[in-house]
Enzyme design. Structure first.
Site, short mmCIF file in Angstrom:
data_model
loop_
_atom_site.label_atom_id
_atom_site.label_comp_id
_atom_site.label_asym_id
_atom_site.label_seq_id
_atom_site.Cartn_x
_atom_site.Cartn_y
_atom_site.Cartn_z
N HIS A 208 37.37 48.52 27.16
CA HIS A 208 37.13 48.75 25.72
C HIS A 208 38.03 49.88 25.18
CE1 HIS A 208 33.47 46.17 25.54
NE2 HIS A 208 33.33 46.55 26.79
N ASN B 108 27.80 43.58 23.13
CA ASN B 108 29.01 42.79 22.92
C ASN B 108 28.76 41.75 21.84
OD1 ASN B 108 30.55 44.12 24.84
ND2 ASN B 108 30.23 42.59 26.44
N HIS C 293 26.29 55.20 25.56
CA HIS C 293 25.63 55.11 26.87
C HIS C 293 24.33 54.31 26.73
CE1 HIS C 293 23.99 55.87 30.65
NE2 HIS C 293 23.92 57.18 30.68
#
Ligand code: HDD
Length: 708
Positions: free
Chosen positions: A72, A145, A336
């Site tokens: 990413h 995603n 995270h």
């Protein structure tokens, strides 16, 4: 509505600096009066070591770069806020999901997975969709995603799949592409990845815009209420603009014409006030239904079809502000999945469990140590009190002597918070099992959901997917790998495999042997995963197709207007009045030359781009107003016909007005008489309706002969 989202804006404001009207200084605040010449011994003499201004400037420059993200790396971010429609306290005690009066600030980063920081936006790839909520109870990150499933079931395999898809290590080729042997070698041995791979090969892999993508939390998480009761939950983001993609031919060309296409699109939409919006939906599953389905809720390569558990829409996210500084915000933001708040909890999904380790760990090398949480974009809007101390770049100046707990010297502070006071308490899940290194048999079915996905696509989507496999496998060199892939595709859907095989000029093998003489583990044996026992629990799931839902929103859509001197101003005005002023689409004047052009009213108009500097693939639709002189000039420009023919091939809306009919007749457009997205003197309303549908995909099979 309480404007909680202003909290983060104010918080970032403590660190933002505007230098307008200010003198230049060194980092130590000393004013500088020459920034172009180093200090020298004599006019032509050597530079002097004492030149602290030179040394400081160059030293800082030398260290400007930090490691890019291992995955990413290429991304774009924006600020915004989340509003809750409905109090969800029945399921969770997280205030972000119970307080409908509060606006929670967010920062979102969209990304591609495989390419480097400087790669093109239109790579065929999965897109990251990471949301940081700055809640009153701490930071909550939803790091998802644009597909509802992932490639692997266990985090243990993450380095392998990423090494296989990244450029090959000897020659660092290819960049931001999966069309190479190492990737297909891996995924044809790790058959769990076939499902997510199929999503990547579908149109989802080449979105039209970040604003037109769905987002998914993928894993099953938990919601936990005040009573300590837990429900399973899947998170969904549904874009207000619908889910749309470009064609592969466009993707390839956009990467050349404007590799920043998605980044620019997001930025410009926000600058223009066309704030993208997504609704947040939850699939909530009672704890007692954990084993109800044909798949395992802990398996991240499976989604829960909306037919089995409907998506409940509970709120909306709006992105309304571009970052002030790319590096400080978009590059330094650290997401995270382990950043959760009371009322949200994890499940035992082995992929999620591994992620919980990886994300902090990677920031230690990327951002230089454990104090990355103090970087403005990462810090929470509520207060932080604990006994963490020191390390590189510590910003907080903790007072007092006691940096331990329990203590009396610090008055027992910072003290603990009971659950009723908002203290985090992990859900008390009963665990009873042996310590083993294995995977549950309930994760074994790797074929049913890819088959369901393929069945659920429209015919045009299936064609795109087949062509994607032909392209990607066609770039592989080793036949054995291609054959393994063909056999696996045949276990998913015969029609898919046959179509791909025929275009590759290959046969589908009857069966494949597990590679022998190599100890590559039982998991690499596709037969273990029951390909022949594909389960058919649902014929189709509608939400898997991107066939656009009826929408009238064309906000921010880009319309190319081809004009030359003498174009019909009245016709253009009529279109603009409706499409631009009322519906907020964006017109751009494209002319044979830059500067300005004259209309029939003898007025000068600024040209947005000359034919030389732009391409049709950067626009959603084409409009050609009349005007005898204008059409005569456009007729002699080859690029005008390239525009028309590419727009035709990419199934876009094309409108010819007045004398522009001559261009219609001279082009292949004339062969599409009943095409509802090709307009001759059409109304602005008709134009807007066709544009809202994005494309006329029915046209596509009839455009194969058009060469552009
Ligand atoms: Fe990951 C970044 C999404 C599995 C390890 N991941 C990263 C980003 C997104 C995701 C969107 C970019 C965040 C940003 O914009 O900064 N990753 C996912 C999803 C996964 C997933 C949806 C599966 C459901 N990831 C995954 C696994 C591992 C990682 C299994 C490791 C075991 N991911 C990372 C990382 C990254 C990362 C190495 C790179 C940069 C970063 O974290 O901050 O830790």
């Amino acid at each position: 509505m309480a404007n909680g989202h202003k909290n983060k804006v104010g918080d970032l404001g403590k660190n933002t600096v505007a230098s307008e009207g200010k003198p230049m200084t060194t980092d130590q605040g000393v004013k500088i009066n020459d920034d172009a010449n180093s200090l020298k011994a004599g006019e032509r003499g050597a530079s002097l070591l004492e030149d602290f201004i030179l040394r400081e400037k160059i030293t800082h420059f030398d260290h400007e770069r930090i490691p890019e993200r291992i995955v990413h790396a290429r991304g774009s971010g924006a600020h915004g806020y989340f509003e809750l429609y409905e109090d969800m306290r029945k399921y969770t005690r997280a205030r972000i999901f119970t307080d409908t009066e509060n606006r929670t600030p967010v920062f979102v980063r969209f990304s591609t997975v495989a390419g480097s920081k400087g790669s093109g936006d239109l790579a065929r790839d999965i897109r990251g969709f990471a949301v940081k909520f700055y809640t009153q109870e701490g930071v909550f990150d939803l790091v998802g995603n644009n597909t509802p499933v992932f490639f692997i079931q266990d985090a243990m395999k993450f380095p392998d799949i990423i090494h296989s898809v990244k450029p090959e290590p000897d020659w660092e080729i290819p960049q931001a592409a999966s069309a190479h042997d190492t990737f297909y070698d891996f995924i044809s041995l790790a058959t769990e990845s076939l499902h997510n791979h199929m999503w990547a090969m579908s149109d989802r892999g080449i979105p039209r815009s970040y604003r037109m993508m769905e987002g998914f939390g993928i894993h099953t998480f938990r919601l936990v209420n005040e009573q300590g009761e837990s429900h399973f939950v899947k998170f969904h983001w549904k874009p207000k603009l619908g889910v749309h993609s470009v064609t592969w031919d466009e993707a390839v060309k956009i990467n050349g014409a404007d590799p920043d296409f998605h980044r620019r699109d997001l930025w410009e939409a926000i600058e223009a006030g066309h704030f993208p919006e997504w609704e947040l939906g939850l699939q909530i599953i009672p704890a007692e239904d954990e084993h109800k389905y044909e798949f395992d809720l802990l398996d991240a390569t499976k989604f829960v079809p909306e037919e089995l558990v409907p998506v409940k829409i509970i709120g909306k996210m709006t992105l309304d502000r571009n970052p002030d500084n790319f590096f400080a915000e978009t590059e330094q933001v650290a997401f995270h999945p382990g950043h959760i708040v009371p009322g949200i909890d994890f499940t035992n999904d082995p992929l999620l469990q591994g992620r919980l380790f990886s994300y902090t760990d990677t920031q230690l090398s990327r951002l230089g140590g454990p104090n990355f949480r103090e970087i403005p974009i990462n810090r929470t809007v509520n207060e932080v009190h604990n006994n963490h101390r020191d390390a590189q770049m510590r910003m907080t100046i903790n007072q007092g002597k006691a940096a331990y707990f329990p203590n009396t010297i610090g008055g027992g502070c910072p003290h603990l918070a009971k659950m009723a006071e908002g203290g985090f308490t992990s859900f008390e899940e009963r665990i009873d099992g042996k310590k083993i290194r294995d995977r549950s048999a309930s994760f074994n079915d790797h074929f049913s959901q890819p088959a369901l996905f393929f069945r659920s696509l429209t015919e045009w989507e299936q064609t795109h997917l087949i062509n994607a496999y032909v392209f990607e496998l066609g770039k592989c060199n080793r036949d054995a790998i291609k054959e393994r892939m063909l056999w696996l595709l045949s276990q998913i859907d015969d029609r898919l495999a046959t179509a791909v095989a025929s275009k590759l000029g290959m046969q589908i093998p009857m069966d494949i042997e597990r590679p022998i003489n190599q100890n590559i583990g039982a998991d690499a044996d596709p037969h273990k995963h029951e390909p022949s026992a594909v389960k058919h629990y649902l014929e189709k799931s509608e939400a898997l197709s991107q066939e656009p839902l009826p929408t009238t929103i064309i906000e921010g859509r880009k319309i190319a207007v081809l004009v030359a001197d003498g174009f019909d101003m009245a016709a253009l005005q009529k279109m603009k009045a409706y499409l631009e002023e009322l519906k907020h689409a964006n017109f751009q004047l494209i002319a044979p030359h830059g500067g300005t052009i004259r209309c029939t009213e003898n007025m000068e108009h600024r040209v947005d781009a000359s034919l030389m500097t732009t391409e049709s693939v950067l626009f959603d639709a084409l409009y050609i107003p009349g005007g005898i002189q204008s059409i005569q000039a456009l007729k002699s420009e080859g690029k005008v016909f390239k525009f028309i023919h590419e727009m035709l091939k990419h199934c876009k809306v094309i409108a010819f007005d007045g004398e522009a009919e001559e261009l219609y007749k001279l082009s292949a457009a004339k062969d599409f008489v009943h095409d509802e997205a090709i307009l001759l003197n059409g109304s602005p309303e008709h134009f807007a309706g066709a544009l809202a549908k994005h494309r006329n995909w029915q046209r596509e099979p009839h455009t194969l002969h058009i060469a552009v």
